[in-house]
Design a protein around this motif. Structure first.
Motif, PDB file in Angstrom:
ATOM      1  N   GLY A  41       0.830  -1.200   0.000  1.00  0.00           N
ATOM      2  CA  GLY A  41       0.000   0.000   0.000  1.00  0.00           C
ATOM      3  C   GLY A  41       0.863   1.247   0.000  1.00  0.00           C
ATOM      4  O   GLY A  41       1.692   1.433   0.886  1.00  0.00           O
ATOM      5  N   VAL A  42       0.682   2.101  -1.014  1.00  0.00           N
ATOM      6  CA  VAL A  42       1.419   3.358  -1.114  1.00  0.00           C
ATOM      7  C   VAL A  42       0.426   4.503  -1.268  1.00  0.00           C
ATOM      8  O   VAL A  42      -0.733   4.305  -1.630  1.00  0.00           O
ATOM      9  N   ALA A  43       0.906   5.709  -0.995  1.00  0.00           N
ATOM     10  CA  ALA A  43       0.004   6.858  -0.939  1.00  0.00           C
ATOM     11  C   ALA A  43      -0.300   7.453  -2.297  1.00  0.00           C
ATOM     12  O   ALA A  43      -1.275   8.193  -2.438  1.00  0.00           O
ATOM     13  N   SER A  44       0.520   7.180  -3.301  1.00  0.00           N
ATOM     14  CA  SER A  44       0.375   7.901  -4.564  1.00  0.00           C
ATOM     15  C   SER A  44       0.891   7.075  -5.722  1.00  0.00           C
ATOM     16  O   SER A  44       1.563   6.060  -5.543  1.00  0.00           O
ATOM     17  N   GLU A  45       0.555   7.523  -6.923  1.00  0.00           N
ATOM     18  CA  GLU A  45       1.014   6.860  -8.129  1.00  0.00           C
ATOM     19  C   GLU A  45       1.706   7.882  -9.027  1.00  0.00           C
ATOM     20  O   GLU A  45       1.461   9.088  -8.921  1.00  0.00           O
ATOM     21  N   PRO A  46       2.554   7.440  -9.930  1.00  0.00           N
ATOM     22  CA  PRO A  46       3.214   8.379 -10.832  1.00  0.00           C
ATOM     23  C   PRO A  46       2.252   8.902 -11.892  1.00  0.00           C
ATOM     24  O   PRO A  46       1.250   8.264 -12.211  1.00  0.00           O
ATOM     25  N   ASP A  47       2.574  10.065 -12.434  1.00  0.00           N
ATOM     26  CA  ASP A  47       1.847  10.561 -13.602  1.00  0.00           C
ATOM     27  C   ASP A  47       2.181   9.717 -14.819  1.00  0.00           C
ATOM     28  O   ASP A  47       1.348   9.515 -15.708  1.00  0.00           O
ATOM     29  N   THR A  48       3.417   9.245 -14.864  1.00  0.00           N
ATOM     30  CA  THR A  48       3.921   8.533 -16.034  1.00  0.00           C
ATOM     31  C   THR A  48       4.920   7.483 -15.586  1.00  0.00           C
ATOM     32  O   THR A  48       5.513   7.615 -14.505  1.00  0.00           O
ATOM     33  N   LEU A  49       5.110   6.465 -16.395  1.00  0.00           N
ATOM     34  CA  LEU A  49       6.158   5.481 -16.142  1.00  0.00           C
ATOM     35  C   LEU A  49       7.268   5.598 -17.185  1.00  0.00           C
ATOM     36  O   LEU A  49       8.037   4.667 -17.378  1.00  0.00           O
ATOM     37  N   MET A 225       1.253  -2.562  -6.392  1.00  0.00           N
ATOM     38  CA  MET A 225       1.242  -1.315  -5.658  1.00  0.00           C
ATOM     39  C   MET A 225      -0.201  -0.830  -5.599  1.00  0.00           C
ATOM     40  O   MET A 225      -0.764  -0.399  -6.618  1.00  0.00           O
ATOM     41  N   ALA A 226      -0.820  -0.941  -4.417  1.00  0.00           N
ATOM     42  CA  ALA A 226      -2.195  -0.481  -4.230  1.00  0.00           C
ATOM     43  C   ALA A 226      -2.165   0.994  -3.863  1.00  0.00           C
ATOM     44  O   ALA A 226      -1.489   1.384  -2.904  1.00  0.00           O
ATOM     45  N   ILE A 227      -2.866   1.822  -4.620  1.00  0.00           N
ATOM     46  CA  ILE A 227      -2.841   3.264  -4.411  1.00  0.00           C
ATOM     47  C   ILE A 227      -3.912   3.627  -3.390  1.00  0.00           C
ATOM     48  O   ILE A 227      -5.111   3.556  -3.664  1.00  0.00           O
ATOM     49  N   ILE A 228      -3.456   4.024  -2.205  1.00  0.00           N
ATOM     50  CA  ILE A 228      -4.366   4.330  -1.103  1.00  0.00           C
ATOM     51  C   ILE A 228      -3.907   5.650  -0.500  1.00  0.00           C
ATOM     52  O   ILE A 228      -2.964   5.693   0.302  1.00  0.00           O
ATOM     53  N   ASN A 232      -4.946   6.482   7.138  1.00  0.00           N
ATOM     54  CA  ASN A 232      -5.712   5.624   8.039  1.00  0.00           C
ATOM     55  C   ASN A 232      -6.280   4.408   7.308  1.00  0.00           C
ATOM     56  O   ASN A 232      -6.297   3.294   7.853  1.00  0.00           O
ATOM     57  N   VAL A 233      -6.720   4.603   6.082  1.00  0.00           N
ATOM     58  CA  VAL A 233      -7.257   3.483   5.304  1.00  0.00           C
ATOM     59  C   VAL A 233      -6.147   2.487   4.993  1.00  0.00           C
ATOM     60  O   VAL A 233      -6.339   1.270   5.046  1.00  0.00           O
ATOM     61  N   ARG A 234      -4.953   3.015   4.680  1.00  0.00           N
ATOM     62  CA  ARG A 234      -3.810   2.143   4.414  1.00  0.00           C
ATOM     63  C   ARG A 234      -3.502   1.278   5.633  1.00  0.00           C
ATOM     64  O   ARG A 234      -3.270   0.061   5.519  1.00  0.00           O
ATOM     65  N   ALA A 235      -3.505   1.873   6.815  1.00  0.00           N
ATOM     66  CA  ALA A 235      -3.220   1.123   8.046  1.00  0.00           C
ATOM     67  C   ALA A 235      -4.304   0.085   8.312  1.00  0.00           C
ATOM     68  O   ALA A 235      -4.012  -1.050   8.716  1.00  0.00           O
ATOM     69  N   THR A 236      -5.550   0.436   8.069  1.00  0.00           N
ATOM     70  CA  THR A 236      -6.658  -0.488   8.298  1.00  0.00           C
ATOM     71  C   THR A 236      -6.555  -1.695   7.377  1.00  0.00           C
ATOM     72  O   THR A 236      -6.752  -2.842   7.797  1.00  0.00           O
ATOM     73  N   ARG A 237      -6.236  -1.462   6.124  1.00  0.00           N
ATOM     74  CA  ARG A 237      -6.137  -2.570   5.176  1.00  0.00           C
ATOM     75  C   ARG A 237      -4.928  -3.453   5.472  1.00  0.00           C
ATOM     76  O   ARG A 237      -4.960  -4.666   5.238  1.00  0.00           O
ATOM     77  N   LEU A 238      -3.874  -2.868   6.006  1.00  0.00           N
ATOM     78  CA  LEU A 238      -2.726  -3.677   6.414  1.00  0.00           C
ATOM     79  C   LEU A 238      -3.103  -4.555   7.598  1.00  0.00           C
ATOM     80  O   LEU A 238      -2.780  -5.749   7.639  1.00  0.00           O
ATOM     81  N   ARG A 239      -3.807  -3.996   8.538  1.00  0.00           N
ATOM     82  CA  ARG A 239      -4.198  -4.737   9.740  1.00  0.00           C
ATOM     83  C   ARG A 239      -5.152  -5.873   9.396  1.00  0.00           C
ATOM     84  O   ARG A 239      -5.118  -6.950  10.013  1.00  0.00           O
ATOM     85  N   GLY A 241      -5.117  -7.637   6.738  1.00  0.00           N
ATOM     86  CA  GLY A 241      -4.474  -8.647   5.917  1.00  0.00           C
ATOM     87  C   GLY A 241      -4.683  -8.434   4.432  1.00  0.00           C
ATOM     88  O   GLY A 241      -4.240  -9.243   3.607  1.00  0.00           O
ATOM     89  N   ASP A 242      -5.339  -7.345   4.075  1.00  0.00           N
ATOM     90  CA  ASP A 242      -5.565  -7.037   2.664  1.00  0.00           C
ATOM     91  C   ASP A 242      -4.275  -6.581   1.980  1.00  0.00           C
ATOM     92  O   ASP A 242      -4.151  -6.673   0.767  1.00  0.00           O
ATOM     93  N   LEU A 243      -3.314  -6.105   2.768  1.00  0.00           N
ATOM     94  CA  LEU A 243      -2.003  -5.694   2.263  1.00  0.00           C
ATOM     95  C   LEU A 243      -0.913  -6.496   2.940  1.00  0.00           C
ATOM     96  O   LEU A 243      -1.047  -6.886   4.102  1.00  0.00           O
ATOM     97  N   ASP A 244       0.185  -6.724   2.229  1.00  0.00           N
ATOM     98  CA  ASP A 244       1.367  -7.343   2.825  1.00  0.00           C
ATOM     99  C   ASP A 244       2.261  -6.307   3.501  1.00  0.00           C
ATOM    100  O   ASP A 244       3.068  -6.651   4.365  1.00  0.00           O
ATOM    101  N   GLY A 245       2.132  -5.077   3.068  1.00  0.00           N
ATOM    102  CA  GLY A 245       2.973  -4.029   3.633  1.00  0.00           C
ATOM    103  C   GLY A 245       2.468  -2.666   3.214  1.00  0.00           C
ATOM    104  O   GLY A 245       1.635  -2.537   2.317  1.00  0.00           O
TER     105      GLY A 245
END
Length: 528
Positions: A41-49, A225-228, A232-239, A241-245
């Protein structure tokens, strides 16, 4: 946020929709099936790759490789080049010999012409790469046969080798497209350990192991890479088990300390939080106001209360433990000084406690990106400190799409910081030639002494001359601040304890995709 901003685009609806698709894999015995696939789980995504527009320019892209890469200690090592460059002509020529047998993920052979095409396209003014100034020293780049590349510089540039971590793109695909709008921006092909399998904008990116990777097939076969955007939502999904990290702010990472199924990784960084103060603003354009805000802020309290100690006070753009940091610029909160500066500049306290001068109230808006709790807390603490000096700061949250058109004349709680060499982050942050150039020099800062120091630091080979230049720069920033530097933050990551080989590097501002314990995910091994 040094070139094109990495933006958070997820919304709650998208996250709920993607919950099942992003669910972390599990197996009853915790064996290899669980370790083959990772969801982060990460907070953002790139505009471009596309590296042509700035993606991965500081290294660690999982899709691409540069001529060089950095190891865990940030030491340069060969990547697409078979060895470190041969440097000649008093630092004016760099020659790289390419590694044998490297292929792009589509099967085509890497050649020296791909390297030439990449650099020439980045340097082309028609390409919308706001980091072009970082390659200002390059005069030309030429291929010598299929396996050798020669860079000729305009002037000796001491840290040039560190710039050649820039990812290399395939000419046979990218040359037929507009680099600014072509499909390569979202359908990249590289030589790295992973290929992009799919990208659901605002939701997730899925990467699969590249079977043609020259470094060997990774044991982690798939990572997502799940964009969250919301912490708080990122922490909840980690807790759950929806996320590995996930990357988490200190207060949320602390909640996992007693969980023996996960590990917390603390990465020191050059990443700082700062308030951009547009120097042409009705209030922030007054140097006395900017000096007063610098004196009014309580950096130590921000580290203690907002970061739970996971960071350091920022007295400028370089952290206090950096070899280039100018000793003597450390300063504590000084409200007496702040009030004196404002009084001397004619800002008088009104009945509501807010100062004014010639009908202009000492008031301005401070924007911060919604969902970022750490920036929100910094912004609120900053406003509280400013009010003690009679300056009213109205804190407002917004998406980056809203912030971007307003940031030229509105203060922003921003983040910057680059590793490798002081030139890498300071030039784009402060040089007047880049004032208002996207996310470069957002404050439109213009100080001749700072420009001179930046130019000297960039063009000199002599370490003592460079050190003196950057020391001068840091002291000038205290005299004439264009930003209020607040804290350097540690990056905290919490991951399921199922792999070995996880480490962290000293990190830049841009993290999540490139940095974190997954900077070397291709080397992870499942725990037995």
């Amino acid at each position: 946020m040094t070139t094109r901003l990495i933006r958070g685009a997820a919304v709650t609806a998208a996250m709920v929709t993607g919950l099942a698709a992003c669910s972390a894999p599990t197996s009853g015995d915790g064996g290899s099936e669980a370790a083959d696939s990772v969801v982060i789980g990460v907070a953002s995504e790139p505009d471009t790759l596309s590296p042509l527009l700035g993606y991965g320019k500081d290294g660690n892209s999982k899709i691409f490789d540069g001529l060089l890469a950095r190891d865990g200690a940030l030491k340069l090592r060969p990547a697409l080049a078979k060895a470190l460059p041969e440097v000649a002509d008093a630092g004016m020529t760099y020659t790289y010999a390419l590694r044998d047998g490297v292929r792009f993920s589509d099967g085509e052979q890497l050649t020296a012409q791909d390297v030439v095409f990449t650099y020439e396209t980045v340097l082309d003014e028609k390409t919308n790469n706001t980091g072009r100034s970082e390659l200002d020293a390059v005069k030309d780049v030429k291929a010598v046969g299929d396996d050798k590349v020669v860079f000729t510089l305009k002037y000796p540039y001491a840290p040039f080798a560190g710039r050649t971590v820039l990812p290399i793109v395939p000419e046979h695909i990218a040359a037929g497209q507009d680099p600014n709008t072509g499909s390569f921006n979202t359908e990249p092909v590289g030589t790295g350990p992973y290929v992009l399998s799919s990208w659901s904008k605002g939701e997730k990116l899925i990467f699969k192991a590249n079977p043609r990777y020259w470094g060997g097939t990774p044991r982690v076969k798939t990572f997502t890479m799940a964009i969250i955007a919301d912490d708080n939502v990122r922490a909840t999904r980690l807790r759950s088990g929806d996320l590995d990290g996930a990357i988490l702010p200190p207060n949320l990472a602390a909640a996992f300390k007693s969980d023996e199924s996960v590990r917390t990784y603390d990465a020191k960084s050059y990443d700082f939080r700062t308030v951009t103060l547009p120097t042409d603003g009705a209030v922030t354009g007054d140097r006395a106001v900017r000096q007063a805000l610098d004196a009014a802020v309580d950096r130590e309290a921000m580290v203690d209360k907002i970061l739970d100690g996971a960071g350091r006070p920022a007295y400028g753009p370089l952290p206090v433990d950096d070899p280039w940091f100018a000793r003597g610029v450390e300063r504590k909160q000084d409200l007496t000084k702040a009030n004196r500066l404002l009084e001397q500049a004619g800002w008088k306290t009104g009945g509501d406690g807010i100062r004014a001068r010639e009908g202009q109230r000492a008031a301005f808006t401070l924007l911060y990106p919604s969902g970022d709790k750490v920036r929100q807390d910094h912004a609120l603490a900053y406003a509280s400190d400013a009010k003690k000096a009679g300056i009213e700061v109205t804190v407002e949250s917004a998406t980056w799409e809203v912030i971007e058109p307003r940031m030229k004349n509105t203060a922003v709680l921003a983040g910057f910081g680059s590793t490798g060499d002081p030139d890498f982050g300071l030039y784009t942050l402060l040089h007047s030639s880049l004032a208002g150039d996207g996310f470069n020099n957002m404050a439109r800062y213009d100080d001749p002494a700072v420009d001179k120091a930046l130019d000297t630091g960039r063009r000199s080979q002599d370490p003592a001359t460079r050190e003196a230049a950057y020391t001068t720069l840091q002291r000038e920033l205290v005299k004439n601040p264009g930003y209020t530097f607040l804290t350097h933050i540690d990056h905290l990551y919490v991951l399921a304890d199922r792999w070995s080989g996880l480490t962290t590097q000293l990190e830049p501002h841009e993290h999540g995709f490139a940095s974190g314990p997954w900077w070397n995910i291709e080397d992870w091994q499942p725990k037995k």
